[in-house]
Design a protein around this motif. Structure first.
Motif, PDB file in Angstrom:
ATOM      1  N   ARG A   1       0.867  -1.181   0.000  1.00  7.21           N
ATOM      2  CA  ARG A   1       0.000   0.000   0.000  1.00  7.21           C
ATOM      3  C   ARG A   1       0.900   1.227   0.000  1.00  7.21           C
ATOM      4  N   VAL A   2       0.946   1.927  -1.119  1.00 11.66           N
ATOM      5  CA  VAL A   2       1.864   3.055  -1.277  1.00 11.66           C
ATOM      6  C   VAL A   2       1.310   4.301  -0.600  1.00 11.66           C
ATOM      7  N   TRP A   3       0.079   4.656  -0.940  1.00 14.98           N
ATOM      8  CA  TRP A   3      -0.639   5.782  -0.370  1.00 14.98           C
ATOM      9  C   TRP A   3      -2.029   5.315   0.016  1.00 14.98           C
ATOM     10  N   PRO A   4      -2.806   6.123   0.734  1.00 17.22           N
ATOM     11  CA  PRO A   4      -4.164   5.691   1.100  1.00 17.22           C
ATOM     12  C   PRO A   4      -5.012   5.262  -0.097  1.00 17.22           C
ATOM     13  N   TRP A   5      -4.742   5.804  -1.263  1.00 19.59           N
ATOM     14  CA  TRP A   5      -5.576   5.527  -2.430  1.00 19.59           C
ATOM     15  C   TRP A   5      -4.925   4.614  -3.463  1.00 19.59           C
ATOM     16  N   LEU A   6      -3.699   4.130  -3.216  1.00 13.53           N
ATOM     17  CA  LEU A   6      -2.972   3.366  -4.224  1.00 13.53           C
ATOM     18  C   LEU A   6      -2.209   2.198  -3.613  1.00 13.53           C
ATOM     19  N   ALA A   7      -2.308   1.027  -4.275  1.00 12.44           N
ATOM     20  CA  ALA A   7      -1.495  -0.133  -3.913  1.00 12.44           C
ATOM     21  C   ALA A   7      -0.980  -0.794  -5.184  1.00 12.44           C
ATOM     22  N   LEU A   8       0.200  -1.391  -5.080  1.00 12.40           N
ATOM     23  CA  LEU A   8       0.791  -2.186  -6.156  1.00 12.40           C
ATOM     24  C   LEU A   8       0.807  -3.633  -5.703  1.00 12.40           C
ATOM     25  N   GLU A   9       0.435  -4.552  -6.611  1.00 15.89           N
ATOM     26  CA  GLU A   9       0.157  -5.919  -6.176  1.00 15.89           C
ATOM     27  C   GLU A   9       0.589  -6.935  -7.230  1.00 15.89           C
ATOM     28  N   ALA A  10       1.191  -8.034  -6.780  1.00 20.22           N
ATOM     29  CA  ALA A  10       1.460  -9.202  -7.619  1.00 20.22           C
ATOM     30  C   ALA A  10       0.442 -10.281  -7.249  1.00 20.22           C
ATOM     31  N   MET A  11      -0.040 -11.034  -8.256  1.00 18.92           N
ATOM     32  CA  MET A  11      -1.164 -11.934  -8.003  1.00 18.92           C
ATOM     33  C   MET A  11      -1.095 -13.173  -8.891  1.00 18.92           C
ATOM     34  N   TYR A  12      -1.485 -14.314  -8.315  1.00 22.74           N
ATOM     35  CA  TYR A  12      -1.796 -15.518  -9.096  1.00 22.74           C
ATOM     36  C   TYR A  12      -3.285 -15.800  -8.942  1.00 22.74           C
ATOM     37  N   GLU A  13      -3.937 -16.126 -10.060  1.00 22.05           N
ATOM     38  CA  GLU A  13      -5.345 -16.543 -10.007  1.00 22.05           C
ATOM     39  C   GLU A  13      -5.567 -17.703 -10.967  1.00 22.05           C
ATOM     40  N   GLY A  14      -6.234 -18.729 -10.498  1.00 20.65           N
ATOM     41  CA  GLY A  14      -6.522 -19.890 -11.327  1.00 20.65           C
ATOM     42  C   GLY A  14      -8.007 -20.226 -11.332  1.00 20.65           C
ATOM     43  N   THR A  15      -8.489 -20.735 -12.464  1.00 29.46           N
ATOM     44  CA  THR A  15      -9.818 -21.355 -12.545  1.00 29.46           C
ATOM     45  C   THR A  15      -9.592 -22.791 -12.986  1.00 29.46           C
ATOM     46  N   TYR A  16     -10.325 -23.711 -12.374  1.00 28.63           N
ATOM     47  CA  TYR A  16      -9.977 -25.121 -12.500  1.00 28.63           C
ATOM     48  C   TYR A  16     -11.147 -25.950 -13.024  1.00 28.63           C
ATOM     49  N   ASP A  17     -10.927 -26.567 -14.196  1.00 32.80           N
ATOM     50  CA  ASP A  17     -11.834 -27.567 -14.770  1.00 32.80           C
ATOM     51  C   ASP A  17     -13.253 -27.052 -14.964  1.00 32.80           C
ATOM     52  N   SER A  18     -13.386 -25.998 -15.757  1.00 31.12           N
ATOM     53  CA  SER A  18     -14.717 -25.573 -16.196  1.00 31.12           C
ATOM     54  C   SER A  18     -15.209 -26.593 -17.219  1.00 31.12           C
ATOM     55  N   GLN A  19     -16.313 -27.276 -16.907  1.00 30.15           N
ATOM     56  CA  GLN A  19     -16.783 -28.391 -17.720  1.00 30.15           C
ATOM     57  C   GLN A  19     -17.708 -27.919 -18.840  1.00 30.15           C
ATOM     58  N   ILE A  20     -17.467 -28.454 -20.048  1.00 25.45           N
ATOM     59  CA  ILE A  20     -18.360 -28.246 -21.183  1.00 25.45           C
ATOM     60  C   ILE A  20     -19.111 -29.553 -21.402  1.00 25.45           C
ATOM     61  N   ASN A  21     -20.444 -29.505 -21.313  1.00 21.85           N
ATOM     62  CA  ASN A  21     -21.269 -30.718 -21.305  1.00 21.85           C
ATOM     63  C   ASN A  21     -22.266 -30.732 -22.456  1.00 21.85           C
ATOM     64  N   LEU A  22     -22.618 -31.942 -22.909  1.00 14.64           N
ATOM     65  CA  LEU A  22     -23.680 -32.152 -23.884  1.00 14.64           C
ATOM     66  C   LEU A  22     -24.696 -33.093 -23.266  1.00 14.64           C
ATOM     67  N   ASN A  23     -25.887 -32.548 -22.943  1.00 10.73           N
ATOM     68  CA  ASN A  23     -26.953 -33.337 -22.308  1.00 10.73           C
ATOM     69  C   ASN A  23     -26.445 -34.097 -21.086  1.00 10.73           C
ATOM     70  N   GLY A  24     -25.615 -33.422 -20.314  1.00  9.68           N
ATOM     71  CA  GLY A  24     -25.114 -34.005 -19.075  1.00  9.68           C
ATOM     72  C   GLY A  24     -23.813 -34.773 -19.210  1.00  9.68           C
ATOM     73  N   ASP A  25     -23.364 -35.049 -20.437  1.00 16.11           N
ATOM     74  CA  ASP A  25     -22.105 -35.767 -20.647  1.00 16.11           C
ATOM     75  C   ASP A  25     -20.980 -34.773 -20.911  1.00 16.11           C
ATOM     76  N   ASN A  26     -19.824 -35.025 -20.293  1.00 18.46           N
ATOM     77  CA  ASN A  26     -18.704 -34.105 -20.431  1.00 18.46           C
ATOM     78  C   ASN A  26     -18.079 -34.181 -21.816  1.00 18.46           C
ATOM     79  N   LEU A  27     -17.893 -33.009 -22.443  1.00 19.24           N
ATOM     80  CA  LEU A  27     -17.226 -32.925 -23.738  1.00 19.24           C
ATOM     81  C   LEU A  27     -15.776 -32.469 -23.595  1.00 19.24           C
ATOM     82  N   ALA A  28     -15.548 -31.511 -22.707  1.00 20.31           N
ATOM     83  CA  ALA A  28     -14.220 -30.932 -22.568  1.00 20.31           C
ATOM     84  C   ALA A  28     -14.169 -30.153 -21.266  1.00 20.31           C
ATOM     85  N   LYS A  29     -12.970 -29.703 -20.910  1.00 16.74           N
ATOM     86  CA  LYS A  29     -12.798 -28.856 -19.734  1.00 16.74           C
ATOM     87  C   LYS A  29     -11.688 -27.855 -20.001  1.00 16.74           C
TER      88      LYS A  29
END
Length: 203
Positions: A71-99
Motif C-alpha cells: 500500500r503506497v498511499w491511502p488511495w494506491l497499492a501495487l500488487e502481484a497476483m496468481y489466479e486460477g480457474t480449474y476444470d470448467s466443464q463443457i457438457n452435452l446433455n449431461g455428458d462431459n465434452l471438454a474442460k
C-alpha cells in the motif's frame, strides 16, 4: 493532585492511541492475501459453431488466488497476483465434452476510495495466462495448452476487521487477446470472470 494528573495522562494517551488506530486503515505497508470462489469461461462462439441447437452447457469452475502487495498511499497499492480457474466443464446433455483451466500471473494497480474500514477499489492488471483446454473422446483433437497475454480488471471491497486482518470481495473479468488457434472461438469469447472472497493480513 498527582492521581488526577496520572488519570489525565492515561486518558490522553488512550485517546491519542485510539485516534492513531483509526487512521491505520489506510497506512502504507505490505500485505499478503488468499481467496477463492467461482470462475466462469465464455466460449459462446465455440458452442454455437460446433454444436448448433444442441443441449451444450458450460459449467462454472472453482477459482483460487494468492496475492501480495504494498500500500503506497491511502488511495494506491501495487500488487502481484496468481489466479486460477480449474476444470470448467463443457457438457452435452449431461455428458462431459471438454474442460478448460486457466492460470494467470498478474501485476495489479489498485485504486482505493479510503472510507475507514470499508474501502471499495478498482484494479487493473496485465499479465500472462496459461490456458489448458482438454477435449474428451473425439474432441481431443482440440487439446491445447498455451501462454497468452491477458488483462484483468476488478471491482472489489476491502473490509477491515482489525488493523491487520482484512476481508475482501471481488468480481473480476479478464480477457486473453489471442485466440486459441485450433479452437473455433474469437478473442471476445476468451473471457474468464471470477467472483471471489478472501482474507488479507496487513503488516
Amino acid at each position: 493532585m498527582s492521581i488526577r494528573i496520572l488519570v489525565v495522562a492515561i486518558s490522553s494517551t488512550m485517546l491519542f492511541a485510539s485516534a492513531a488506530s483509526a487512521g491505520d486503515w489506510t497506512r502504507p505497508g505490505w500485505y499478503l492475501g488468499a481467496g477463492g470462489g467461482g470462475g466462469f469461461n465464455f466460449f459462446n462462439k465455440f458452442i454455437k459453431e460446433e454444436f448448433p441447437g444442441s443441449g451444450v452447457t458450460i459449467d462454472s469452475a472453482g477459482s483460487a488466488n494468492v496475492r501480495g502487495g504494498y500500500r503506497v498511499w491511502p488511495w494506491l497499492a501495487l500488487e502481484a497476483m496468481y489466479e486460477g480457474t480449474y476444470d470448467s466443464q463443457i457438457n452435452l446433455n449431461g455428458d462431459n465434452l471438454a474442460k478448460l483451466s486457466t492460470h494467470s500471473f498478474l501485476a495489479n494497480l489498485k485504486l482505493f476510495l479510503p472510507i475507514k474500514r470499508f474501502q471499495p477499489y478498482i484494479a487493473v492488471g496485465p499479465g500472462a495466462q496459461y490456458g489448458d483446454f482438454r477435449g474428451d473422446g473425439p474432441l481431443n483433437i482440440f487439446d491445447t495448452t498455451r501462454w497468452d497475454f491477458t488483462l484483468r480488471t476488478a471491482l472489489g471491497l476491502d473490509f477491515y476487521i482489525t488493523e491487520h486482518w482484512v476481508i475482501d470481495g471481488e468480481i473480476a473479468p479478464s480477457i486473453r487477446f489471442t485466440d486459441y488457434s485450433n479452437i473455433p472461438s474469437k478473442s471476445t469469447d476468451n473471457v474468464t470472470m471470477t467472483v471471489s472472497i478472501g482474507v488479507q493480513y496487513r503488516f
